[in-house]
Enzyme design. Structure first.
Site, PDB file in Angstrom:
ATOM      1  N   ASN A 271      45.224  25.738   5.476  1.00 14.47           N
ATOM      2  CA  ASN A 271      45.596  25.151   4.212  1.00 14.47           C
ATOM      3  C   ASN A 271      44.362  24.719   3.407  1.00 14.47           C
ATOM      4  OD1 ASN A 271      46.632  23.702   1.961  1.00 14.47           O
ATOM      5  ND2 ASN A 271      46.950  22.045   3.085  1.00 14.47           N
TER       6      ASN A 271
ATOM      7  N   LYS B 293      43.774  23.568   0.686  1.00 13.20           N
ATOM      8  CA  LYS B 293      43.884  22.329  -0.561  1.00 13.20           C
ATOM      9  C   LYS B 293      43.206  22.882  -1.668  1.00 13.20           C
ATOM     10  CE  LYS B 293      43.904  19.394   3.642  1.00 13.20           C
ATOM     11  NZ  LYS B 293      44.290  18.152   4.004  1.00 13.20           N
TER      12      LYS B 293
ATOM     13  N   HIS C 167      54.192  19.171   1.881  1.00 13.57           N
ATOM     14  CA  HIS C 167      53.027  18.743   2.519  1.00 13.57           C
ATOM     15  C   HIS C 167      52.967  17.185   2.410  1.00 13.57           C
ATOM     16  CE1 HIS C 167      48.771  18.118   3.313  1.00 13.57           C
ATOM     17  NE2 HIS C 167      48.795  19.182   4.136  1.00 13.57           N
TER      18      HIS C 167
ATOM     19  N   GLU D 158      50.315  15.465   1.418  1.00 16.13           N
ATOM     20  CA  GLU D 158      49.598  14.911   0.228  1.00 16.13           C
ATOM     21  C   GLU D 158      50.744  15.146  -1.206  1.00 16.13           C
ATOM     22  OE1 GLU D 158      46.219  17.571   0.983  1.00 16.13           O
ATOM     23  OE2 GLU D 158      45.675  16.165   2.764  1.00 16.13           O
TER      24      GLU D 158
ATOM     25  N   GLU E  20      53.254  17.267  10.860  1.00 16.10           N
ATOM     26  CA  GLU E  20      51.910  16.755  10.610  1.00 16.10           C
ATOM     27  C   GLU E  20      51.923  15.246  10.401  1.00 16.10           C
ATOM     28  OE1 GLU E  20      49.396  20.204   8.794  1.00 16.10           O
ATOM     29  OE2 GLU E  20      50.401  19.047   7.015  1.00 16.10           O
TER      30      GLU E  20
ATOM     31  N   GLY F 104      43.192  15.033   7.877  1.00 12.47           N
ATOM     32  CA  GLY F 104      41.931  14.906   7.309  1.00 12.47           C
ATOM     33  C   GLY F 104      41.267  13.444   7.987  1.00 12.47           C
TER      34      GLY F 104
ATOM     35  N   SER G 144      43.680  17.300  11.931  1.00 20.10           N
ATOM     36  CA  SER G 144      42.532  17.244  12.423  1.00 20.10           C
ATOM     37  C   SER G 144      42.416  18.408  13.625  1.00 20.10           C
ATOM     38  CB  SER G 144      41.985  15.982  12.639  1.00 20.10           C
ATOM     39  OG  SER G 144      42.205  15.226  11.798  1.00 20.10           O
TER      40      SER G 144
ATOM     41  N   GLY H 202      43.647  22.378   8.052  1.00 20.21           N
ATOM     42  CA  GLY H 202      43.134  21.861   6.708  1.00 20.21           C
ATOM     43  C   GLY H 202      41.662  22.210   6.639  1.00 20.21           C
TER      44      GLY H 202
HETATM   45  C1  PEP Z   1      46.591  19.993   6.303  1.00 17.51           C
HETATM   46  O1  PEP Z   1      45.968  19.751   5.321  1.00 17.51           O
HETATM   47  O2  PEP Z   1      47.577  20.434   6.559  1.00 17.51           O
HETATM   48  C2  PEP Z   1      45.660  19.323   7.471  1.00 17.51           C
HETATM   49  C3  PEP Z   1      46.300  19.301   8.780  1.00 17.51           C
HETATM   50  O3  PEP Z   1      44.495  18.914   7.359  1.00 17.51           O
HETATM   51  P1  PEP Z   1      43.388  18.815   8.477  1.00 17.51           P
HETATM   52  O4  PEP Z   1      43.246  19.893   9.242  1.00 17.51           O
HETATM   53  O5  PEP Z   1      42.188  18.792   7.657  1.00 17.51           O
HETATM   54  O6  PEP Z   1      43.505  17.339   9.058  1.00 17.51           O
END
Ligand code: PEP
Length: 249
Positions: A9, A11, A95, A97, A167, A173, A213, A234
């Site tokens: 992803n 973003k 998601h 966010e 998630e 993040g 992460s 991400g």
């Molecule tokens: C995401 O954006 O779905 C995500 C898991 O981000 P990150 O891997 O940066 O934590």
């Protein structure tokens, strides 16, 4: 046996030129990869370039969100049909966010999931608890609410076409990953909910990805868990070498 899926992803990162450069570097690194499905979700403006860059490669392109209507006076929004026409095979829905900053609710997740399915797209539906909810021992009940209100109203054939992504918001993040055991436990709860609503057969073929992460250093431990069928990545999906290392865990 569930086929693993590794999805990136992006973003709000990458211009058209950066998208093309990414795939030029990434595709040779995964040319021999057979063990998993690979999905990349760039921003809307880069979808067509990403679809063109990956044509014939086996890498699927997904959007990061959609509107549930087919078309209409919804300034700034994009429909499932537009996303499919841009060359996408899937779309991320719900998601955290989107839930946190843009008012996404379980109800809108359900509407968007249905719209994606109607247009022939595979939805990657995200669920997960916040830190406060986890610390308050509410993780399982939050997942239950998100599942019941966001997914349980799908028909069994609709449900069979989705990917679910667990998630935990506190791991996105932040550099703080759920341990493989924590993730597997949450996946187990989600699979049990799927079994209760759609039956054991559908539940056992449901693919549940972990996101939060994920990095080249922790992907193997996560994928060693039978309950974890892939990852939604991400930050570490923005660099071709790091994402290829995750894909080729
Ligand atoms: C995401 O954006 O779905 C995500 C898991 O981000 P990150 O891997 O940066 O934590």
């Amino acid at each position: 046996m569930r086929r693993p899926v590794i999805a990136g992803n992006w973003k709000m990162y990458k211009t058209l030129a950066e998208t093309r450069a990414f795939f030029q570097a990434f595709l040779p690194l995964v040319a021999g990869t057979k063990h998993c499905d690979i999905v990349v979700a760039p921003p809307y403006t880069a979808l067509t370039a990403a679809a063109e860059s990956t044509r014939g490669s086996g890498v699927a392109i997904a959007a990061q969100d959609l509107h549930w209507a087919v078309e209409g006076a919804f300034t700034g929004e994009i429909s499932a049909r537009m996303i499919a026409e841009a060359g996408c095979r899937g779309v991320v829905v719900g998601h955290s966010e989107r839930r946190q900053y843009f008012g996404e609710t379980d109800e809108s997740v359900l509407r968007k999931t249905r719209a994606a399915l109607e247009a022939g797209l595979q939805p990657i539906v995200c669920v997960g608890e916040t830190l406060v909810e986890r610390e308050g021992n509410l993780a399982e009940s939050v997942l239950k609410r998100q599942f019941e209100d966001g997914l349980a109203a799908l028909t069994p054939p609709e449900f069979s076409r989705i990917l679910l992504a667990y998630e935990p918001v506190w791991a996105i993040g932040t550099g703080r990953t759920a341990t493989p055991e924590q993730a597997a436990e949450a996946h187990g709860h989600l699979r049990a909910m799927a079994a209760a609503r759609f039956g054991p057969e559908q539940a056992s073929s449901l693919r549940i990805l972990y996101g939060g992460s994920v990095k080249p250093e922790n992907i193997r431990g996560l994928m060693a868990q039978a309950e974890i069928d892939g990852a939604l990545v991400g930050g570490a999906s923005l660099d071709p070498k790091s994402f290829a290392a995750i894909v080729n865990y």
